[in-house]
Design an enzyme around this catalytic site. Structure first.
Site, PDB file in Angstrom:
ATOM      1  CE  LYS A   1       9.345  51.865  11.245  1.00 44.86           C
ATOM      2  NZ  LYS A   1       8.158  50.956  11.333  1.00 44.86           N
TER       3      LYS A   1
ATOM      4  CE  LYS B   1      10.854  56.909  17.785  1.00 44.97           C
ATOM      5  NZ  LYS B   1       9.334  56.449  17.171  1.00 44.97           N
TER       6      LYS B   1
ATOM      7  CE  LYS C   1      15.671  50.639  16.459  1.00 44.25           C
ATOM      8  NZ  LYS C   1      14.307  50.815  16.976  1.00 44.25           N
TER       9      LYS C   1
HETATM   10  P1  AMP Z   1       8.693  50.162  14.909  1.00 41.32           P
HETATM   11  O1  AMP Z   1       9.288  50.028  13.643  1.00 41.32           O
HETATM   12  O2  AMP Z   1       9.537  50.901  15.867  1.00 41.32           O
HETATM   13  O3  AMP Z   1       7.283  50.055  15.103  1.00 41.32           O
HETATM   14  O4  AMP Z   1       8.933  48.505  15.381  1.00 41.32           O
HETATM   15  C1  AMP Z   1       8.203  47.321  15.236  1.00 41.32           C
HETATM   16  C2  AMP Z   1       8.622  45.962  15.797  1.00 41.32           C
HETATM   17  O5  AMP Z   1      10.018  45.743  15.316  1.00 41.32           O
HETATM   18  C3  AMP Z   1       9.060  46.317  17.322  1.00 41.32           C
HETATM   19  O6  AMP Z   1       8.774  45.193  17.883  1.00 41.32           O
HETATM   20  C4  AMP Z   1      10.618  46.550  17.213  1.00 41.32           C
HETATM   21  O7  AMP Z   1      11.088  46.056  18.520  1.00 41.32           O
HETATM   22  C5  AMP Z   1      11.014  45.627  16.171  1.00 41.32           C
HETATM   23  N1  AMP Z   1      12.157  46.136  15.483  1.00 41.32           N
HETATM   24  C6  AMP Z   1      12.372  47.553  15.016  1.00 41.32           C
HETATM   25  N2  AMP Z   1      13.678  47.585  14.563  1.00 41.32           N
HETATM   26  C7  AMP Z   1      14.241  46.432  15.125  1.00 41.32           C
HETATM   27  C8  AMP Z   1      15.666  45.853  14.573  1.00 41.32           C
HETATM   28  N3  AMP Z   1      16.493  46.799  14.098  1.00 41.32           N
HETATM   29  N4  AMP Z   1      15.958  44.663  15.086  1.00 41.32           N
HETATM   30  C9  AMP Z   1      15.212  43.895  15.863  1.00 41.32           C
HETATM   31  N5  AMP Z   1      13.685  44.416  15.998  1.00 41.32           N
HETATM   32  C10 AMP Z   1      13.277  45.409  15.413  1.00 41.32           C
END
Ligand code: AMP
Ligand code: TRP
Length: 331
Positions: free
Chosen positions: A197, A113, A194
Site C-alpha cells: 500500500k 524500510k 510484494k
Molecule cells: P501491513 O499492511 O504491513 O500492516 O500488513 C498487514 C498484514 O497483511 C500482515 O499480516 C502482512 O503480512 C499482510 N500483507 C501485507 N501485504 C501483503 C501481500 N502483498 N501479500 C500477502 N500478505 C500481505
C-alpha cells in the site's frame, strides 16, 4: 481442538490492499468462529514512519471499519485500536530492553524500510519488540499474517522463550498462521516485489476500496510474462502465477482449477475474467464499508473491543512486571 487465542494487527498507513485481504484478513474472518480472537489496528506501529495527524485519524477509522466490512463480527472477535490499550506500549518497552541489537539489525523489513533514507526514527528499529508485546500480552497461540511477517514472529518466539527462561514460565510461545496460497501477493507491475500500500505507483496495487472500473483498468494493465500460457510457475512466470493466485483466492477455486479452465486461452480472456472475479469478491465488502462508516458504529465497536482487550492485557502485564522485579504500587 480447544479454543485457541488468535491475535493479529494491520497498520493504518495508507489504503489496505488485496494483499492485506488475501494474506491476512481473510484468515481473520475464517478463524473468528472457532477461536478467541483479537484484531487490532496498530497505530503505534504506523507512527514508526512519519504520519500526518489528520490522515492517521482517518486511516485508523477506515481500517477498523474495513475489518468489520470484511466480515469480522464484533460479537465474535474483539476489534480495537492498539493505542487504546496502554499495556502495548509498556510491555513493548520492557521487551525492547531484552531484544539484542543484532536481532533487530537482521530484520529484513527494517532494512527495506530504512534503505536510502537519511533520517530513520529509532521506533522503526525497535518495531519488532512492540509487535512481540502485542502478541505476548494476549497469550496468543496463533498469529494470522502474510509471509513477510514470519521473521518478526520468529523473534517474538525467541523473546518469549528468553523471558520464560530468565523469569519463569510467563508467556505462551505463539505460532504463525500463514496461508498456503496467497501469503505473498505480488505487485501488479513487478512479479518479484510484494504488493504494497505504500508503493508510489497506485497501478501496482488493488486497494480494497478501488471502484470496479479502477480494478478493471489496473488488471488490464498488469504486467504479464512473455509467452501466452496460463501456467502456474513462480520461477519462470511470476506475474501470471501471481494473477492466478489472486484468481484462486477471490473465486474459491484451486490453482489447478484455474489452470485447467484457462488452458489454451490467452492473457486477454484470463485478465477480463479475473477483473470480474475481483470486483465481485470486493463488492459486498465495499457496500458494507459504506454503511459502517455512515452509521458511526465503529466508535462503539472499538470502545468495547478495547475494554475486552485491556482486561486480558493488564493481567499479563502485571504478571510480567512482578516476574521482572518491579516494586508493586500499594493500593
Ligand atoms: P501491513 O499492511 O504491513 O500492516 O500488513 C498487514 C498484514 O497483511 C500482515 O499480516 C502482512 O503480512 C499482510 N500483507 C501485507 N501485504 C501483503 C501481500 N502483498 N501479500 C500477502 N500478505 C500481505
Ligand atoms: N508488523 C505487522 C505488519 O506490518 C503488523 C503488526 C503489528 C502485527 N503488531 C502485530 C501483526 C501483531 C500480527 C500481530 O504487517
Amino acid at each position: 481442538m480447544a479454543k485457541q487465542r488468535v491475535l493479529s494487527g494491520i497498520q493504518p498507513s495508507g489504503k489496505l490492499t488485496l494483499g492485506n485481504y488475501i494474506g491476512a484478513m481473510k484468515n481473520f474472518v475464517a478463524l473468528q468462529h472457532e477461536h478467541d480472537c483479537f484484531f487490532m489496528v496498530v497505530d503505534l506501529h504506523a507512527i514508526t514512519v512519519p504520519q500526518e495527524p489528520a490522515a492517521l485519524r482517518e486511516q485508523s477509522e477506515a481500517v477498523a471499519a474495513l475489518f468489520v466490512a470484511a466480515g469480522l463480527d464484533p460479537a465474535q472477535a474483539s476489534i480495537f485500536m492498539q493505542s487504546h490499550v496502554p499495556a502495548h506500549a509498556e510491555l513493548g518497552w520492557l521487551l525492547t530492553t531484552m531484544t539484542y541489537m543484532g536481532e533487530l539489525e537482521r530484520m529484513t523489513q527494517f532494512k527495506d524500510k530504512s534503505e536510502g533514507k537519511d533520517a530513520v526514527g529509532a521506533g522503526l528499529f525497535v518495531y519488532p519488540s512492540l509487535m512481540a508485546a502485542d502478541i505476548l500480552l494476549y497469550n496468543s497461540n496463533l498469529v494470522p499474517v502474510g509471509d513477510d511477517q514470519k521473521q518478526h514472529l520468529e523473534l517474538t518466539r525467541d523473546l518469549a522463550g528468553r523471558f520464560n527462561y530468565r523469569y519463569g514460565e510467563t508467556f505462551v510461545i505463539p505460532e504463525p498462521f500463514i496461508p498456503k496460497v496467497g501469503a505473498r501477493i505480488m505487485s501488479l507491475d513487478d512479479g518479484t516485489k510484494k504488493m504494497s500500500k505504500s508503493s508510489p505507483n497506485v497501478g501496482s496495487f488493488i486497494a480494497l476500496l478501488d471502484s470496479p472500473d479502477e480494478i478493471r483498468k489496473k488488471i488490464s494493465r498488469a504486467k504479464t510474462d512473455l509467452g501466452r500460457e496460463i501456467i502456474y510457475d513462480v520461477q519462470n512466470k511470476p506475474e501470471v502465477s501471481n494473477l492466478m493466485t489472486i484468481f484462486a483466492q477471490c473465486s474459491g477455486q484451486t490453482l489447478e482449477q484455474v489452470q485447467t479452465t484457462y488452458d489454451g486461452q490467452g492473457y486477454g480472456a484470463f485478465k477480463k475474467d479475473l477483473a470480474e472475479v475481483v470486483v465481485q469478491a470486493l463488492e459486498p465488502l465495499q457496500n458494507k464499508y459504506a454503511d459502517i462508516r455512515s452509521s458511526g458504529e465503529i466508535h462503539h465497536i472499538l470502545r468495547e473491543g478495547a475494554e475486552r482487550a485491556s482486561t486480558v492485557a493488564e493481567i499479563t502485564l502485571r504478571e510480567v512486571k512482578e516476574a521482572m522485579g518491579f516494586l508493586p504500587r500499594a493500593h
